[in-house]
Design a protein around this motif. Structure first.
Motif, short mmCIF file in Angstrom:
data_model
loop_
_atom_site.label_atom_id
_atom_site.label_comp_id
_atom_site.label_asym_id
_atom_site.label_seq_id
_atom_site.Cartn_x
_atom_site.Cartn_y
_atom_site.Cartn_z
N ASN A 264 -16.62 -1.57 13.35
CA ASN A 264 -16.59 -3.02 13.26
C ASN A 264 -17.96 -3.44 12.77
OD1 ASN A 264 -16.50 -5.77 13.63
ND2 ASN A 264 -16.23 -5.70 15.85
N PRO A 265 -18.07 -4.12 11.64
CA PRO A 265 -17.05 -4.76 10.80
C PRO A 265 -16.50 -3.85 9.71
CG PRO A 265 -19.20 -5.31 9.94
CD PRO A 265 -19.44 -4.42 11.14
N THR A 266 -16.86 -2.57 9.70
CA THR A 266 -16.70 -1.77 8.48
C THR A 266 -15.40 -0.99 8.39
OG1 THR A 266 -18.21 -0.32 9.68
CG2 THR A 266 -19.11 -1.53 7.81
N GLY A 267 -14.66 -0.85 9.49
CA GLY A 267 -13.31 -0.30 9.43
C GLY A 267 -13.20 1.19 9.15
N GLN A 268 -14.32 1.92 9.09
CA GLN A 268 -14.20 3.37 8.83
C GLN A 268 -13.81 4.11 10.11
OE1 GLN A 268 -16.85 1.94 9.74
NE2 GLN A 268 -18.40 3.31 10.56
N VAL A 269 -13.18 5.28 9.93
CA VAL A 269 -12.84 6.15 11.06
C VAL A 269 -13.68 7.41 10.92
CG1 VAL A 269 -10.99 7.48 12.16
CG2 VAL A 269 -10.51 5.21 11.21
N GLN A 270 -14.46 7.73 11.95
CA GLN A 270 -15.39 8.85 11.83
C GLN A 270 -14.68 10.20 11.89
OE1 GLN A 270 -18.49 8.29 14.73
NE2 GLN A 270 -19.70 7.07 13.31
N SER A 271 -15.19 11.12 11.10
CA SER A 271 -14.63 12.48 11.10
C SER A 271 -15.14 13.23 12.34
CB SER A 271 -15.06 13.23 9.84
OG SER A 271 -16.45 13.50 9.91
N ARG A 272 -14.41 14.26 12.73
CA ARG A 272 -14.81 15.08 13.86
C ARG A 272 -16.19 15.69 13.63
NH1 ARG A 272 -15.76 19.18 15.87
NH2 ARG A 272 -15.30 19.81 18.00
N LYS A 273 -16.41 16.15 12.43
CA LYS A 273 -17.69 16.77 12.06
C LYS A 273 -18.85 15.80 12.26
CE LYS A 273 -20.51 19.62 9.66
NZ LYS A 273 -21.74 18.86 9.85
N CYS A 274 -18.62 14.58 11.79
CA CYS A 274 -19.67 13.57 11.89
C CYS A 274 -20.00 13.29 13.37
CB CYS A 274 -19.19 12.30 11.19
SG CYS A 274 -20.24 10.90 11.47
N ILE A 275 -18.97 13.21 14.20
CA ILE A 275 -19.19 12.95 15.63
C ILE A 275 -19.98 14.10 16.25
CG2 ILE A 275 -18.01 12.72 17.85
CD1 ILE A 275 -15.73 11.28 16.31
N VAL A 299 -5.87 2.89 13.92
CA VAL A 299 -6.16 3.78 12.79
C VAL A 299 -4.97 3.71 11.85
CG1 VAL A 299 -6.60 6.17 12.08
CG2 VAL A 299 -7.61 5.29 14.19
N TYR A 300 -5.22 3.39 10.58
CA TYR A 300 -4.11 3.11 9.66
C TYR A 300 -3.91 4.19 8.61
CZ TYR A 300 -5.24 -1.27 11.90
OH TYR A 300 -5.53 -2.21 12.84
N SER A 301 -5.00 4.84 8.18
CA SER A 301 -4.85 5.86 7.14
C SER A 301 -4.10 7.04 7.73
CB SER A 301 -6.23 6.31 6.65
OG SER A 301 -6.91 5.24 6.07
N ALA A 410 -3.78 -3.98 6.17
CA ALA A 410 -5.03 -3.30 5.82
C ALA A 410 -4.99 -2.90 4.35
CB ALA A 410 -5.23 -2.07 6.71
N GLN A 411 -3.83 -2.39 3.95
CA GLN A 411 -3.70 -1.93 2.56
C GLN A 411 -3.66 -3.09 1.57
OE1 GLN A 411 -0.22 0.52 1.93
NE2 GLN A 411 -1.47 2.08 0.92
N VAL A 412 -2.87 -4.11 1.91
CA VAL A 412 -2.79 -5.29 1.03
C VAL A 412 -4.18 -5.89 0.84
CG1 VAL A 412 -1.98 -7.69 0.93
CG2 VAL A 412 -0.40 -5.86 1.62
N THR A 413 -4.92 -5.99 1.91
CA THR A 413 -6.24 -6.62 1.84
C THR A 413 -7.16 -5.83 0.90
OG1 THR A 413 -5.96 -7.42 4.10
CG2 THR A 413 -8.20 -7.40 3.22
N GLU A 414 -7.24 -4.53 1.16
CA GLU A 414 -8.11 -3.69 0.33
C GLU A 414 -7.71 -3.78 -1.14
OE1 GLU A 414 -7.55 0.48 0.90
OE2 GLU A 414 -8.64 0.91 -0.97
N GLN A 429 -9.75 1.74 6.96
CA GLN A 429 -9.12 2.91 7.60
C GLN A 429 -8.67 2.60 9.02
OE1 GLN A 429 -12.43 5.63 7.32
NE2 GLN A 429 -11.92 6.26 5.23
N GLY A 430 -9.39 1.67 9.66
CA GLY A 430 -9.06 1.36 11.04
C GLY A 430 -9.62 0.01 11.43
N ALA A 431 -9.61 -0.29 12.75
CA ALA A 431 -10.08 -1.56 13.31
C ALA A 431 -9.26 -2.72 12.74
CB ALA A 431 -11.57 -1.75 13.13
N MET A 432 -9.87 -3.88 12.55
CA MET A 432 -9.10 -5.07 12.16
C MET A 432 -9.76 -5.88 11.07
SD MET A 432 -8.03 -6.48 15.92
CE MET A 432 -6.72 -5.70 16.87
N TYR A 433 -10.68 -5.25 10.32
CA TYR A 433 -11.52 -6.03 9.41
C TYR A 433 -11.68 -5.36 8.06
CZ TYR A 433 -12.71 -7.26 14.15
OH TYR A 433 -12.62 -7.58 15.48
N ALA A 434 -11.84 -6.19 7.04
CA ALA A 434 -12.38 -5.72 5.77
C ALA A 434 -13.80 -6.26 5.68
CB ALA A 434 -11.54 -6.24 4.61
N PHE A 435 -14.68 -5.47 5.08
CA PHE A 435 -16.07 -5.89 4.92
C PHE A 435 -16.48 -5.63 3.48
CE2 PHE A 435 -20.74 -5.59 5.77
CZ PHE A 435 -20.89 -6.78 6.45
#
Lengths: 523, 523
Positions: A264-275, A299-301, A410-414, A429-435
């Motif tokens: 939030n606000p960026t909507g990305q979903v973190q990868s396991r590796k990144c975590i 999570v939408y993707s 999410a898709q329509v917005t992007e 990819q997730g959350a509720m926002y486009a940024f």
């Protein structure tokens, strides 16, 4: 917004033998006496930490939107007939319907006579009975323990174990909270100490949800920005963490890292590796980890999934799992239920020093307890109907409908935003926002600066005034110098969202034209 | 209290391909590797302001009472079969039934399908419809404005006007809050500024409700004690205010005076004259007035009545009414409804500087909004059934029953306590507590000191261990040096209250005997 409406009352003060006077009269009297008492609390004497707080999600744009909305109701003319609010993740306000089962349980808890009503399903009654048995005097009206109702904390622990494929969760580590915000502020409050170069530093993503910067201001902690990588779908870059940490070490003591996943606000979903990288970094640098996971169900993707920080920590082995101090936050406000108004939430805190834990409980006890109806709502979210229960089908249908619609929006917005010249939007990819990033022509930037305003604030203000669309400027969340964004929610109904995106496109094109021309911009 | 119960889950981690390890194993591994990571958050690095907070109402005695209660459930032997909790003003936990009308309205708001049910009365439906119309998307699940739902704030203003016999109330000055505590802390937070001798000083009564001292610690403000006059039914003495103010001026900047009326823990009801004196003093010394009026419906002495600080301020004339900054607090938790768990409340703030007001709204907006179901509960309290409405009779009956029982229990408590040698109790004029003075023999005082404990803490601990009665020591509220007290609520059912008072008497007599004897006390 300071609109003052006098209300009718049963009778005027005169009726009770009191003299009536107006503020204007009084002021005259006071001026004549030459003794206008000074105010105790002025902008000069206000707590400077309060003054420093900023919270864009309910900032000046939103205030202005409210004014315009009231104006429209009173017949004022605007170039639009309706304000569309896409500034805040407030699902029900945008027309999303509550999950029936959740509301049935809350109503049963609120008015237990309904437990005798044949119109409520047995599984809802069973949940309500269990919750009420956990309440003092079997009433939602009793204070709960400061950590929350025991059986609800137990349900949360079971939920986490199932979510994390069996990674153990201890309900003694669960604290119910007043929304996630309350938990986040409480943990930050514990972590702030030291003076000067040893003052606690808090690493936060940029862009961030402004609760973090607001709490840091209020607590006089040091904000350490690490920038998410816009060119890489807002991914968290571990090298950037190292850079930010090393730079901050010069002037403060970095003690906490905050992550928002999904973003939030960026909507990305973190990868396991990144975590895993983040947790390794936190382990090495002795940082307390705060993972804001309130969008874990959003999570939408289809090719991405939510990984909890806790599960990844477990998989890294005991030297991590038994040492890294981790607080994770969840809420009733997001996900598929969108129950913001109930102010329900929980946090799970791992590896907290036992004495510190007692201090945390003491701190929470001053505010007595989180709202018990919010706790009940949280219970339903962690303990929803099971496949063999009577409410399962309807629950499942409602949940899927909400999440399906969000994925579509999410898709329509992007996609729509990316058709507009000068707007570039990462996948939601997730959350509720486009940024999305917006191009603001240099002449518009200059004009904004001459008005003492950030360029994206000017952009959003004009958008509101010309179209009735209410968004939040990127500057309220933080962004790389010289880039501009806005945050918009994907929550309006699909129909309204399409109208919004169309109006936004027209506005943007007009805005670009206006400031690209050689003549002075006409307004 | 750190009791850790492992819960069954659907399957062990192994089933998901994860390795299971115990904390003990992990610790061995870590020790062998010689790299036990240090904790980030320890008692040494904890925020010192958090460490300084104390909150006796949920302090160590209450923790111990919980332990004993769990022990009893598990079959442990104690010299009693039940813990009687008289430590906290938690009416429903002590068996008080909710007000039916209030719960009907909350249930209707939670599950609006019930608006079609013939088993709910029309006046409850009308309240629920009105509240829902004030909510975004007509749902309790939307965030409200940070100040609260407009129509509920309007209802609060009407209520105040009626309570205060027509003194005007402007709903723009009304802020709904998360219980009264939230409002009190927010206002205090605004008022704290300055360093060293110019640091804000906050005048509080001694004895006080420990939320005040806790908030002052957390905010690093300066606590200024003014002592209530125990020999005069805990009245507030204006000379004592002057003394405390003058003494404090030497080392801080006194900026606020807090009053609790009716008193907590002291139960006194302030006279109109006394309130006028306080307001005059605040006017002269430029103090911000915070009047905690959450017990405004809890007045038991037939010859006393509640006067709001606001009404008295109005009657003092415009030079007072239009200048003195006054915040008054109310709550759903007390009165006759006792709805603590909903965390509802409001504050009315007069004469706030307009810019400061915007800052207050900004500060509140960071936490988004108070729980909306708590706001709905507050609405019912300020807007109860009227005589011509269908629910009036039942409402009136339930309300009178609660207040009648409290008045009776206030009297029983005072009278019984005053029959015990070495206990002296002022009349419980209002609120929900007795705060009797107890004589503790010098040898008991010595013993407590040798244990590093305040004497009344030792007294209350032994009372708990020997009788199962849970009270809060006077030291948690503050008291004159060398005097000892405890706070007990008058909330147990009349029957249980009588048992409590009897056990207390026997304990006290035994305690006096034990420590009066010449031999060493036997335990």
């Amino acid at each position: 917004w300071v609109q003052s409406i006098r209300l009718k009352t049963q009778g005027p003060v005169e009726q009770y033998g009191l003299k009536r006077f107006s503020t204007a009269e009084a002021t005259v009297i006071l001026r004549e006496n030459g003794k206008m008492r000074e105010k105790t609390l002025t902008m000069d004497t206000l707590n400077p930490q309060v003054k420093a707080v900023e919270y864009a999600v309910r900032g000046p744009i939103v205030t202005k939107a409210g004014d315009i909305e009231r104006g429209l109701q009173q017949g004022q003319k605007h170039p639009f007939t309706e304000v569309i609010k896409a500034n805040i993740g407030d699902s029900h306000a945008m027309g999303q319907k509550p999950i029936t089962f959740l509301r049935q349980v809350v109503a049963l808890c609120s008015f237990p006579e309904l437990l005798n009503s044949p119109s409520f399903p047995e599984d809802a009654k069973q949940r309500a009975r269990r919750i009420l048995q956990g309440c003092g005097g079997q009433s939602l009206g009793s204070y709960s323990a400061s950590q929350g109702v025991d059986c609800i904390r137990q349900d949360v622990a079971v939920y986490i174990e199932q979510r994390d494929k069996g990674v153990p969760a201890d309900w003694d580590n669960i604290y119910l909270t007043t929304g996630a915000s309350d938990g986040i502020v409480s943990i930050l409050k514990m972590l702030v100490s030291g003076q000067g170069r040893s003052r606690s530093g808090v690493m936060i993503p940029i862009p961030q949800y402004p609760l973090y910067s607001a709490a840091i201001s209020e607590l006089e902690a040091v904000q350490i920005n690490y920038y998410l990588d816009e060119d890489n779908c807002w991914a968290l870059d571990i090298n950037e963490l190292h850079r930010a940490y090393q730079a901050a070490k010069e002037h403060c003591h970095p003690r906490v890292i905050c992550i928002i996943n999904p973003g939030n606000p960026t909507g990305q979903v973190q990868s396991r590796k990144c975590i895993e990288d983040v947790l390794h970094f936190a382990y090495e640098e002795n940082l307390f980890v705060m993972s804001d996971e309130v969008y874990q169900d959003n999570v939408y993707s289809p090719d991405l999934q939510f990984h909890s920080f806790k599960k990844v920590l477990y998989e890294m082995g005991p030297e991590y799992f038994n040492t890294v101090e981790l607080a994770s936050f969840h809420s009733t406000s997001k996900g598929y239920s969108g129950e913001c108004g109930f102010r329900g939430g929980y946090m799970e805190v791992l590896n907290l020093d036992l004495e510190v834990k007692a201090q945390l409980v003491k701190l929470l006890s001053v505010r007595l307890c989180p709202p018990v109806s919010g706790q009940a709502a949280m219970d339903v979210i962690v303990n929803p109907p099971l496949p063999h229960e009577p409410s399962y089908l309807q629950f499942h249908k409602e949940k899927s409908a909400v999440l399906g619609a969000l994925a579509e929006k999410a898709q329509v917005t992007e996609q729509t935003l990316n058709t507009v010249p000068g707007i570039k939007c990462n996948p939601v990819q997730g959350a509720m926002y486009a940024f999305p990033r917006i191009f603001i022509p240099p002449r518009a930037v200059e004009e904004a600066k001459s008005l003492g305003m950030s360029p994206d604030m000017m952009y959003c203000l004009r958008l509101l005034e010309e179209t009735g669309i209410c968004l939040v400027p990127g500057s309220g969340f933080g962004q790389r110098e010289g880039t501009y964004h806005f945050r918009m929610t994907i929550l309006p109904t699909t129909e309204k969202l399409k109208v919004l995106l169309e109006k936004l496109r027209d506005f943007h094109i007009k805005f670009l034209k206006e400031y690209a021309s050689l003549e002075e911009p006409k307004r």
